[in-house]
Scaffold this active site. Structure first.
Site, PDB file in Angstrom:
ATOM      1  N   GLU A   1       0.876  -1.162   0.000  1.00  0.00           N
ATOM      2  CA  GLU A   1       0.000   0.000   0.000  1.00  0.00           C
ATOM      3  C   GLU A   1       0.910   1.208   0.000  1.00  0.00           C
ATOM      4  O   GLU A   1       1.694   1.399   0.920  1.00  0.00           O
ATOM      5  CB  GLU A   1      -0.891  -0.003   1.237  1.00  0.00           C
ATOM      6  CG  GLU A   1      -2.086  -0.909   1.056  1.00  0.00           C
ATOM      7  CD  GLU A   1      -2.718  -1.308   2.374  1.00  0.00           C
ATOM      8  OE1 GLU A   1      -2.762  -0.473   3.283  1.00  0.00           O
ATOM      9  OE2 GLU A   1      -3.138  -2.471   2.484  1.00  0.00           O
TER      10      GLU A   1
ATOM     11  N   ASP B   1      -4.549   9.362  10.902  1.00  0.00           N
ATOM     12  CA  ASP B   1      -3.241   8.799  11.221  1.00  0.00           C
ATOM     13  C   ASP B   1      -2.699   9.251  12.564  1.00  0.00           C
ATOM     14  O   ASP B   1      -2.879  10.388  12.983  1.00  0.00           O
ATOM     15  CB  ASP B   1      -2.241   9.178  10.126  1.00  0.00           C
ATOM     16  CG  ASP B   1      -2.490   8.380   8.852  1.00  0.00           C
ATOM     17  OD1 ASP B   1      -2.422   7.136   8.921  1.00  0.00           O
ATOM     18  OD2 ASP B   1      -2.774   8.994   7.810  1.00  0.00           O
TER      19      ASP B   1
END
Ligand SMILES: Cc1ncc(COP(=O)(O)O)c(C=O)c1O
Lengths: 263, 399
Positions: free
Chosen positions: A49, A60
């Site tokens: 990814e 995140d």
């Protein structure tokens, strides 16, 4: 039939779960990033990814915030990311997935983005801030040859799991714990139960599990309840602390793959 | 009351035209749905409305006055100027209107822990205040730059028992505090309610914050009717995220009143140190919403600047993006220097020291007033008082 999905099924047939590794494009270094990616695939990663950075990565945690910001400071933009994918594609047949937030894609132009992604050799796309509510408006059509991969989390109802499974292609990304990337698992039993339930509800797609996998133990624990695991922050963290040939990180990849190989 | 009949934004998906929506990670979808359902339950519940009315009246001090600004009116010698006095609300700004509404929501949702982001510290103070009153734990995210320039408000929050969590990422201002609050919420959804401070973020926030803030406009409507027997010709308000502006605009939409939002031009809109989002931004997806956004060619969010911490934000509420595109409201910008001058002007002419945010609305009168005539009426929303900004104002004026 989706290439990614076939690839995962093929691996699963040999009684092995896939290891998908998240990297931020252009991190730790702009130079040699494609080489690092290839080395990681050669060390045992089954798919990659590749994160394209955004200034405000609100899903995140600190580690991937750091790598995104570093990549941006290195001047990485989407054209660079497509270039990396082209280079990596020349040397591998494994699935390559792009991952990042909606705004850079919107700004680039969605159809243009998809075209470039496919031409570079990417097989899938994950945009965590485009849930099914916004999917049809954002993508306005589906794309042959580029799978849009959707996420399921512990707050997703069973009814929604069905809808997401229906809409997602390539695989479904099951987030093992509510939180940002890099979170550690506090309640293994609860998580396993959630994975078990979700794994049995997901019918159309293969299911990969991400978030909360920081070492080979986590990977080994989760492997029976999914078709593969996704490791991100632990890899980025390892890269930050590694020497310039990234030996320790490649070693970590080997161990993680070993943990999901036989179940 | 016919004014709102043909204005029914947002739609059931939380869209204001093409703006708004729910661009959030999957984890937040369920809590946002719960929030929306609970909100719709409560606003149809008589006892909820009575409790909020009572708190607004007895705790917050509403209705706030509509003051005829004779000094300022004489100074410009054009239209009559009225000031809507949100500076007189408990805690010193309109932010309390939303905080009170949302704390009742949080109670209904059974949440024990409250988080908020703050720029100027006014929303942080308002949230800390309602948490103290209702006995809930309060955590406020605040950028390090803002902690520095709004230090008095930091102390107020601490005194009220809240924990202020410094944010060191990005530009260390409001946008980064909002990112951190969202990250906290994603991680702690089971016991936490996020009291967002403006008409921004994913649906239903822009709608419900607007509705809690629209008490400003509802009161102003009644007050100006009483004072002048008619609606004003212009309403002017500053726009950061846009909550005080939409609060006073909303009840006047489609009623023939010119609605004017004033953004912060910082050091000037020809520099890159401003936050005039609607003036210079373009469509983007940011912090859960589709809206105008200050960003570079690659879709990375710009670092912005304003002397006023509450306006220092690269996005704007999605409803304002809609109002701009539909030309229902007009948006302009004034600089840091103009805001400082306006602060002094309002202080000298009216004995009212405005918050630096509100001073942006006052400053726009320099442009608006020459175009008005003596038989017209202007209402300016004074969204807050300037106590928190005295250090910044002192440094700018140098006396
Ligand atoms: C007094 C005052 N006015 C205006 C604002 C800007 O927010 P909004 O545009 O949501 O009213 C703030 C934000 O902190 C504020 O404290």
């Amino acid at each position: 039939m989706s290439f990614i999905s076939e690839y995962i099924s093929e691996k699963n047939k040999n009684n092995e779960k896939v290891l998908s590794v998240f990297l931020t494009a252009g991190f730790p270094e702009i130079k040699n990033f494609s080489e690092l990616a290839i080395n990681i695939l050669n060390a045992g990663a089954d798919m990659l990814e590749i994160g394209f950075p955004f200034s405000d990565p609100l899903a995140d945690g600190p580690v991937i915030q750091h790598s995104s910001l570093a990549a941006l400071n290195n001047g990485i933009n989407l054209n660079n990311v497509f270039q990396y994918i082209k280079e990596i594609r020349r040397k591998t047949d494994k699935p390559l997935i792009m991952m990042g937030y909606a705004n850079p894609v919107l700004s680039f132009g969605i159809n243009n983005f998809v075209k470039q992604a496919k031409e570079s050799g990417a097989n899938g796309l994950i945009i965590p801030d485009v849930p099914i509510e916004e999917y049809d408006n954002f993508f306005d059509k589906s794309f042959d040859g580029l799978d849009i991969i959707l996420l399921i989390t512990p707050t997703t109802s069973n009814k929604r799991i069905k809808l997401i499974d229906e809409k997602s292609n390539g695989f479904v990304y099951c987030v093992s714990v509510s939180g940002t990337t890099g979170i550690t698992n506090q309640n293994m039993n609860g998580t396993i139960q959630f994975l078990q339930n979700t794994y049995s509800s997901v019918e159309k797609n293969r299911m990969l599990v991400g978030f909360g996998i920081s070492n080979e133990n986590d990977a080994r624990n989760f492997a029976p309840f999914c078709d593969g695991v996704i490791v991100g922050s632990a890899i980025i963290k390892s890269l930050i602390n590694d020497n310039s040939d990234y030996d320790k990180t490649l070693e970590l990849i080997k161990k993680l793959k070993g943990a999901v190989r036989k179940n | 009351m016919s004014a709102l009949i043909d204005y029914t934004q947002p739609d059931i998906n939380g869209k204001f035209g093409k703006y708004g929506g729910k661009f959030v990670p999957e984890t937040l979808i369920t809590p946002l749905k719960e929030l929306e359902e609970t909100y719709f339950q409560l606003i149809n519940d008589k006892s909820f409305n009575e409790e909020l009315d009572r708190l607004n009246k007895e705790y917050s001090g509403r209705p706030t006055p509509l003051t005829f600004a004779d000094g300022l009116t004489k100074y410009y010698n054009k239209a009559k100027i009225y000031l809507k006095r949100e500076d007189l609300c408990h805690t010193g700004a309109h932010k309390i209107n939303n905080a009170l509404g949302q704390i009742l929501l949080a109670k209904k949702l059974g949440k024990k822990r409250i988080i908020a982001e703050t720029g100027a510290g006014q929303h942080g103070v308002a949230t800390a205040t309602v948490c103290a009153k209702f006995g809930l734990k309060c955590f406020v995210y605040m950028g390090e730059v803002d902690i520095e320039r709004q230090s008095l408000n930091v102390f107020r929050m601490k005194l009220l028992g809240a924990e202020v969590i410094p944010v060191s990422s990005g530009s260390r201002t409001l946008k980064d505090a909002t990112n951190e609050a969202i990250r906290d919420w994603v991680t702690n959804i089971s016991d936490t309610h996020y009291i967002i401070g403006s008409v921004v973020g994913p649906h239903p926030y822009p709608m419900l914050v607007r509705n809690f803030q629209s008490i400003i406009g509802l009161e102003a409507k009644e007050q100006i009717q009483k004072a002048e027997g008619r609606f004003p010709d212009y309403i002017v308000a500053c726009v950061g995220g846009g909550s005080n502006a939409i609060g006073i605009f909303y009840p006047f939409i489609n009623s023939g009143v010119k609605l004017i939002g004033v953004e912060a031009a910082g050091l000037g809109i020809t520099t890159n140190k401003h936050c005039a989002t609607l003036t210079l931004g373009r469509e983007g997806i940011f912090q859960g919403m589709k809206t105008y956004l200050l960003q570079n060619d690659e879709g990375q969010v710009s670092e912005v600047h304003s002397i006023s911490a509450g306006l220092d934000y690269p996005g704007v509420g999605p409803e304002h993006s809609f109002l701009k595109d539909e030309i229902i409201a007009d948006f302009y910008s004034v600089t840091d220097d103009e805001a400082i001058k306006a602060t002094e002007l309002l202080s000298r002419k009216e004995g009212i020291i405005p918050a630096l945010e509100s001073a942006h609305a006052i400053a726009y009168l320099e442009y608006l007033m020459p175009k008005t005539s003596n038989d017209e009426i202007v209402i300016v929303n004074v969204s807050g008082r300037g106590d928190k900004d005295l250090n910044t104002i002192k440094n700018s004026l140098g006396y």
